[in-house]
Design an enzyme around this catalytic site. Sequence first.
Site: not given
Ligand code: OAD
Length: 234
Positions: A92-93, A95, A110, A118, A177, A179, A203, A221
Amino acid sequence: MTQSLVILTGSGISAESGLGTFRDTDGIWAKFDWQVLATPEGFRTQPENVHEFYNARRAGLKKAEPNAAHFALAELEKAWIARGGDFLLVTQNIDNLHDRAGSERLIHMHGELNKMRCEHCGYIHEAFDEITVDLPCLNCRQAGGLRPHVVWFGEMPLEMELIYNQLESCDLFVAIGTSGTVYPAAGFSQIAKQVGARCIEINLDDTETSPIFDEHRKGMATQAVPAWVAEIVG
Ligand code: OAD
């Protein structure tokens, strides 16, 4: 040995590379308004602010390096395929740390921070530097249509047909990693479970979807992912 592996990663895998997560207490959406910065409506009404946000993230990405978790998944991909297995990494990243670590069977569902699209002609360009509202498209030459090639709320994520096909035949599904709050990615574990795959969650914490998983590996991670990979690769 399980044959078909699908891995889903979220911002937690890049957290230790210095890139923020979204929903943790100091996360990106605690500091910035997603309704402006991650919706088509926000871009239509405030394009300068949207470009400024993604330009800053693009600059931050230049200073970030892949970490041990990204490298471990690239190593796992090679080992898994060498043993005849099927492998897909879905992130989903936006980067490029998985790419830079060497992952190849990779889908950025994503979109990608280092690409722009464009809206006039649909052409997708590389974008390593700043995007501005008056930048002309290299393909159709019109200005005002370039946007980050990222998926915003209300838009369809990329390559979904391919992802669902892999999920429907997977034997092992691993979420790292993330949520488990943003759909459709948050629903992948349910699909994998329904087809009988073993589901592992890596996680720091419990998540919305933790009850679906068969195994939980709690930890950072950069430690938990290489440890899990070492068990498989041997
Ligand atoms: P979230 O910020 O919702 O969740 C991050 C998860 O990573 C949480 O469950 C944390 O517990 C976990 N976490 C944090 N640090 C960690 C580490 N060092 N090692 C292991 N786990 C760790 O981010 P995403 O689930 O990626 O989409 O969010 C999903 C989407 O929401 C993104 O792709 C983005 C956002 O809005 C769009 O922008 C369309």
